[in-house]
Write a protein that holds these residues in place. Structure first.
Motif, mmCIF file in Angstrom:
data_model
loop_
_atom_site.group_PDB
_atom_site.id
_atom_site.type_symbol
_atom_site.label_atom_id
_atom_site.label_comp_id
_atom_site.label_asym_id
_atom_site.label_seq_id
_atom_site.Cartn_x
_atom_site.Cartn_y
_atom_site.Cartn_z
ATOM 1 N N ASP A 1 0.836 -1.213 0.000
ATOM 2 C CA ASP A 1 0.000 0.000 0.000
ATOM 3 C C ASP A 1 0.868 1.260 0.000
ATOM 4 O O ASP A 1 0.583 2.233 -0.713
ATOM 5 C CB ASP A 1 -0.913 0.017 1.237
ATOM 6 N N VAL A 2 1.929 1.234 0.826
ATOM 7 C CA VAL A 2 2.816 2.407 0.887
ATOM 8 C C VAL A 2 3.467 2.630 -0.478
ATOM 9 O O VAL A 2 3.579 3.771 -0.960
ATOM 10 C CB VAL A 2 3.895 2.209 1.984
ATOM 11 N N LEU A 3 3.837 1.546 -1.141
ATOM 12 C CA LEU A 3 4.486 1.693 -2.455
ATOM 13 C C LEU A 3 3.498 2.159 -3.525
ATOM 14 O O LEU A 3 3.872 2.858 -4.455
ATOM 15 C CB LEU A 3 5.183 0.391 -2.859
ATOM 16 N N ARG A 4 2.214 1.775 -3.369
ATOM 17 C CA ARG A 4 1.209 2.310 -4.315
ATOM 18 C C ARG A 4 1.095 3.834 -4.128
ATOM 19 O O ARG A 4 0.983 4.586 -5.095
ATOM 20 C CB ARG A 4 -0.139 1.619 -4.112
ATOM 21 N N HIS A 5 1.157 4.270 -2.886
ATOM 22 C CA HIS A 5 1.131 5.717 -2.624
ATOM 23 C C HIS A 5 2.378 6.386 -3.217
ATOM 24 O O HIS A 5 2.298 7.451 -3.835
ATOM 25 C CB HIS A 5 1.037 5.981 -1.111
ATOM 26 N N ALA A 6 3.532 5.732 -3.009
ATOM 27 C CA ALA A 6 4.785 6.286 -3.555
ATOM 28 C C ALA A 6 4.710 6.374 -5.078
ATOM 29 O O ALA A 6 5.162 7.361 -5.680
ATOM 30 C CB ALA A 6 5.963 5.402 -3.133
ATOM 31 N N ALA A 7 4.092 5.366 -5.702
ATOM 32 C CA ALA A 7 3.965 5.356 -7.168
ATOM 33 C C ALA A 7 3.137 6.542 -7.645
ATOM 34 O O ALA A 7 3.496 7.217 -8.622
ATOM 35 C CB ALA A 7 3.342 4.038 -7.626
ATOM 36 N N GLU A 8 2.025 6.795 -6.935
ATOM 37 C CA GLU A 8 1.182 7.945 -7.319
ATOM 38 C C GLU A 8 1.985 9.238 -7.253
ATOM 39 O O GLU A 8 1.902 10.096 -8.134
ATOM 40 C CB GLU A 8 -0.002 8.078 -6.353
ATOM 41 N N THR A 9 2.777 9.379 -6.179
ATOM 42 C CA THR A 9 3.570 10.596 -5.987
ATOM 43 C C THR A 9 4.570 10.768 -7.136
ATOM 44 O O THR A 9 4.695 11.857 -7.709
ATOM 45 C CB THR A 9 4.321 10.535 -4.639
ATOM 46 N N ALA A 10 5.273 9.682 -7.472
ATOM 47 C CA ALA A 10 6.286 9.765 -8.532
ATOM 48 C C ALA A 10 5.632 10.037 -9.887
ATOM 49 O O ALA A 10 6.109 10.874 -10.666
ATOM 50 C CB ALA A 10 7.096 8.464 -8.582
ATOM 51 N N GLU A 11 4.526 9.325 -10.147
ATOM 52 C CA GLU A 11 3.895 9.455 -11.465
ATOM 53 C C GLU A 11 3.291 10.841 -11.656
ATOM 54 O O GLU A 11 3.292 11.382 -12.772
ATOM 55 C CB GLU A 11 2.887 8.323 -11.667
ATOM 56 N N GLN A 12 2.807 11.436 -10.554
ATOM 57 C CA GLN A 12 2.317 12.826 -10.668
ATOM 58 C C GLN A 12 3.432 13.781 -11.077
ATOM 59 O O GLN A 12 3.184 14.832 -11.652
ATOM 60 C CB GLN A 12 1.749 13.298 -9.324
ATOM 61 N N ARG A 13 4.668 13.392 -10.780
ATOM 62 C CA ARG A 13 5.822 14.217 -11.145
ATOM 63 C C ARG A 13 6.412 13.790 -12.496
ATOM 64 O O ARG A 13 7.482 14.262 -12.892
ATOM 65 C CB ARG A 13 6.918 14.103 -10.067
#
Ligand SMILES: Cc1cc2nc3c(=O)[nH]c(=O)nc-3n(C[C@H](O)[C@H](O)[C@H](O)COP(=O)(O)O)c2cc1C
Length: 223
Positions: free
Chosen positions: A21-33
């Protein structure tokens, strides 16, 4: 067209749980950038434990165990940044990540340090106890590989017991978000430097490896 920048995350959990779950959140953050984010789940990777040979410290060639570790190493070499994420088990690093660090570190990475100057981020997930110790262990492994470790201020340790708890740890998630944002900043800065100078050997320090070298192109890496 230039290739998109990429972060590879290594998930050392046995389950699709809090670390995922934490990595899915991290993915969203990176992909938004605008940075790609791929997760390698060690639970789905064919990975043998270290065998009985004990040759590691004397070998000058890569590990001969022909499992999936070399393919993950190749993916790390191709990425611009790497996140190491693991739950805490028994006051230490969960065994999948521990095995991966031993197999990849001693079997492949120690020769030519091919992760040098890649941007690293560390996440540990625990109910509470030894979250800092595991975070510190993974951090020194990234430093050993001469990576540029990017922090979030406070360490990205997430407190969670049951599935779903991780995303409720506001402070932990905020630290993960900030760490990923700062990783993206550093990755983009290094990429800009690479494009401006036309040089791939970022931050050449001119030092030599402490080990007898194994040229990367001699490394046997399965796809
Ligand atoms: C075998 C096992 C050992 C654990 N040991 C610890 C521990 O030493 N300290 C701690 O705070 N949490 C411990 N936990 C709790 C996990 O770290 C926590 O549930 C975490 O959210 C699991 O992440 P995951 O869902 O990604 O696997 C342990 C869990 C298991 C299954």
């Amino acid at each position: 067209m230039t290739a998109r920048l990429k972060i590879l995350a290594i998930n050392g959990s046995e389950r699709d749980g809090n670390t995922a779950d934490v990595l899915r959140h991290a993915a969203e953050t990176a992909e938004q950038r605008g940075v790609d984010f791929e997760v390698v789940d060690l639970r789905n990777t064919w990975m043998e434990r270290c065998g009985p040979c004990g040759d590691c410290n004397d070998r000058t060639i890569a590990c001969e165990l022909g499992d999936g570790v070399s393919g993950v190493v190749r993916k790390m070499i191709e990425a611009d940044g790497i996140v190491f994420a693991a739950p805490v088990h028994g006051f230490g690093t969960a065994s999948l990540m521990q095995t991966f660090i031993e197999r990849a570190g001693v079997g492949y990475l120690r020769f030519d340090r091919p992760l040098s100057n890649k941007v690293a981020g560390i996440i540990s997930v625990a109910r509470r106890y030894s979250a800092g110790e595991v975070w510190a262990q993974l951090t020194v492994n990234a430093l050993l590989n001469r990576m540029i470790v990017v922090g979030s201020g406070f360490p990205a340790t997430v407190h969670a017991l049951h599935r779903g708890d991780a995303l409720k740890d506001d402070e932990g998630i905020k630290n993960v978000t900030r760490m990923i944002d700062r990783m993206v900043d550093m990755i983009q800065l290094l990429d800009e430097h690479r494009r401006l100078t036309g040089r791939d050997d970022l931050l050449p320090s001119g030092d030599v490896n402490e080990r007898v070298g194994l040229a990367l192109n001699e490394m046997t890496v399965s796809a």
